[in-house]
Design a protein around this motif. Structure first.
Motif, PDB file in Angstrom:
ATOM      1  N   SER A   1       0.844  -1.199   0.000  1.00  0.00           N
ATOM      2  CA  SER A   1       0.000   0.000   0.000  1.00  0.00           C
ATOM      3  C   SER A   1       0.877   1.246   0.000  1.00  0.00           C
ATOM      4  N   TRP A   2       0.264   2.374  -0.309  1.00  0.00           N
ATOM      5  CA  TRP A   2       1.022   3.629  -0.290  1.00  0.00           C
ATOM      6  C   TRP A   2       1.524   3.922   1.126  1.00  0.00           C
ATOM      7  N   ALA A   3       0.740   3.569   2.134  1.00  0.00           N
ATOM      8  CA  ALA A   3       1.139   3.810   3.527  1.00  0.00           C
ATOM      9  C   ALA A   3       2.359   2.967   3.885  1.00  0.00           C
ATOM     10  N   GLU A   4       2.392   1.719   3.425  1.00  0.00           N
ATOM     11  CA  GLU A   4       3.550   0.854   3.676  1.00  0.00           C
ATOM     12  C   GLU A   4       4.788   1.393   2.957  1.00  0.00           C
ATOM     13  N   SER A   5       4.600   1.846   1.728  1.00  0.00           N
ATOM     14  CA  SER A   5       5.719   2.416   0.971  1.00  0.00           C
ATOM     15  C   SER A   5       6.265   3.653   1.678  1.00  0.00           C
ATOM     16  N   GLU A   6       5.369   4.508   2.141  1.00  0.00           N
ATOM     17  CA  GLU A   6       5.799   5.729   2.826  1.00  0.00           C
ATOM     18  C   GLU A   6       6.537   5.394   4.117  1.00  0.00           C
ATOM     19  N   SER A   7       6.045   4.447   4.865  1.00  0.00           N
ATOM     20  CA  SER A   7       6.686   4.036   6.111  1.00  0.00           C
ATOM     21  C   SER A   7       8.087   3.491   5.848  1.00  0.00           C
ATOM     22  N   LYS A   8       8.224   2.643   4.834  1.00  0.00           N
ATOM     23  CA  LYS A   8       9.527   2.093   4.471  1.00  0.00           C
ATOM     24  C   LYS A   8      10.489   3.194   4.029  1.00  0.00           C
ATOM     25  N   LEU A   9       9.962   4.168   3.308  1.00  0.00           N
ATOM     26  CA  LEU A   9      10.796   5.272   2.847  1.00  0.00           C
ATOM     27  C   LEU A   9      11.303   6.095   4.032  1.00  0.00           C
ATOM     28  N   ARG A  10      10.422   6.415   4.967  1.00  0.00           N
ATOM     29  CA  ARG A  10      10.845   7.177   6.153  1.00  0.00           C
ATOM     30  C   ARG A  10      11.936   6.415   6.925  1.00  0.00           C
ATOM     31  N   GLU A  11      11.741   5.118   7.073  1.00  0.00           N
ATOM     32  CA  GLU A  11      12.735   4.282   7.759  1.00  0.00           C
ATOM     33  C   GLU A  11      14.073   4.305   7.011  1.00  0.00           C
ATOM     34  N   PHE A  12      14.014   4.223   5.694  1.00  0.00           N
ATOM     35  CA  PHE A  12      15.209   4.265   4.851  1.00  0.00           C
ATOM     36  C   PHE A  12      15.948   5.593   5.015  1.00  0.00           C
ATOM     37  N   ILE A  13      15.207   6.689   5.017  1.00  0.00           N
ATOM     38  CA  ILE A  13      15.823   8.014   5.140  1.00  0.00           C
ATOM     39  C   ILE A  13      16.531   8.163   6.489  1.00  0.00           C
ATOM     40  N   VAL A  14      15.919   7.652   7.537  1.00  0.00           N
ATOM     41  CA  VAL A  14      16.540   7.735   8.868  1.00  0.00           C
ATOM     42  C   VAL A  14      17.747   6.811   8.963  1.00  0.00           C
ATOM     43  N   ASN A  15      17.581   5.552   8.575  1.00  0.00           N
ATOM     44  CA  ASN A  15      18.629   4.545   8.780  1.00  0.00           C
ATOM     45  C   ASN A  15      19.770   4.611   7.768  1.00  0.00           C
TER      46      ASN A  15
ATOM     47  N   LEU B   1      20.144   7.225   5.121  1.00  0.00           N
ATOM     48  CA  LEU B   1      20.585   8.571   4.765  1.00  0.00           C
ATOM     49  C   LEU B   1      20.967   9.399   5.985  1.00  0.00           C
ATOM     50  N   LYS B   2      20.704   8.822   7.175  1.00  0.00           N
ATOM     51  CA  LYS B   2      21.125   9.404   8.451  1.00  0.00           C
ATOM     52  C   LYS B   2      20.531  10.784   8.736  1.00  0.00           C
ATOM     53  N   LEU B   3      19.290  11.018   8.309  1.00  0.00           N
ATOM     54  CA  LEU B   3      18.588  12.234   8.715  1.00  0.00           C
ATOM     55  C   LEU B   3      17.926  11.985  10.058  1.00  0.00           C
ATOM     56  N   ALA B   4      17.852  13.000  10.876  1.00  0.00           N
ATOM     57  CA  ALA B   4      17.267  12.866  12.212  1.00  0.00           C
ATOM     58  C   ALA B   4      15.788  12.499  12.112  1.00  0.00           C
ATOM     59  N   GLN B   5      15.333  11.653  13.017  1.00  0.00           N
ATOM     60  CA  GLN B   5      13.947  11.176  13.020  1.00  0.00           C
ATOM     61  C   GLN B   5      12.953  12.337  13.060  1.00  0.00           C
ATOM     62  N   ASN B   6      13.230  13.373  13.886  1.00  0.00           N
ATOM     63  CA  ASN B   6      12.278  14.489  13.990  1.00  0.00           C
ATOM     64  C   ASN B   6      12.157  15.253  12.674  1.00  0.00           C
ATOM     65  N   ILE B   7      13.227  15.334  11.902  1.00  0.00           N
ATOM     66  CA  ILE B   7      13.160  15.990  10.589  1.00  0.00           C
ATOM     67  C   ILE B   7      12.330  15.144   9.638  1.00  0.00           C
ATOM     68  N   VAL B   8      12.585  13.841   9.635  1.00  0.00           N
ATOM     69  CA  VAL B   8      11.867  12.926   8.739  1.00  0.00           C
ATOM     70  C   VAL B   8      10.381  12.879   9.089  1.00  0.00           C
ATOM     71  N   ASP B   9      10.061  12.936  10.378  1.00  0.00           N
ATOM     72  CA  ASP B   9       8.661  12.923  10.799  1.00  0.00           C
ATOM     73  C   ASP B   9       7.893  14.140  10.285  1.00  0.00           C
ATOM     74  N   ASP B  10       8.591  15.250  10.087  1.00  0.00           N
ATOM     75  CA  ASP B  10       7.940  16.491   9.628  1.00  0.00           C
ATOM     76  C   ASP B  10       7.794  16.577   8.115  1.00  0.00           C
ATOM     77  N   ILE B  11       8.454  15.700   7.375  1.00  0.00           N
ATOM     78  CA  ILE B  11       8.359  15.728   5.907  1.00  0.00           C
ATOM     79  C   ILE B  11       6.968  15.282   5.485  1.00  0.00           C
ATOM     80  N   GLN B  12       6.384  16.036   4.559  1.00  0.00           N
ATOM     81  CA  GLN B  12       5.072  15.669   4.016  1.00  0.00           C
ATOM     82  C   GLN B  12       5.232  15.213   2.572  1.00  0.00           C
TER      83      GLN B  12
END
Length: 92
Positions: free
Chosen positions: A32-46, A48-59
């Motif tokens: 689903s799109w929600a699963e894809s988005e969740s995986k992408l956020r996890e990828f960006i944090v783990n 690409l090493k962006l801080a979780q709070n920054i990634v949480d704010d991305i729309q």
């Protein structure tokens, strides 16, 4: 004819202006799109090493896989992310 083609290319490039394409993110057949988005956020944090709070704010306007799913393939489908904000896209 050439002017129309050039205009079409310009419009298409502008519509993809806020997009990024990611690879090597595991996927499943009916993701689903929600699963894809969740995986992408996890990828960006783990990865690409962006801080979780920054990634949480991305729309994201949309996050989806490209192409067909091939079971037992070594390759994963690319993931396309369309950001609401060009600024967020540039941060990533």
């Amino acid at each position: 004819m050439i002017k129309t083609r050039d205009e079409l290319i310009y419009v298409k490039s502008q519509s993809m202006h806020n997009n990024l394409v990611f690879g090597n993110i595991p996927d499943v057949r009916a993701e689903s799109w929600a699963e894809s988005e969740s995986k992408l956020r996890e990828f960006i944090v783990n990865k690409l090493k962006l801080a979780q709070n920054i990634v949480d704010d991305i729309q994201f306007e949309r996050v989806h896989k490209m192409g067909d799913f091939y079971p037992n393939s070594r390759h994963t489908r690319k993931l396309v992310a369309k950001f609401f904000s060009f600024k967020d896209r540039e941060t990533v």
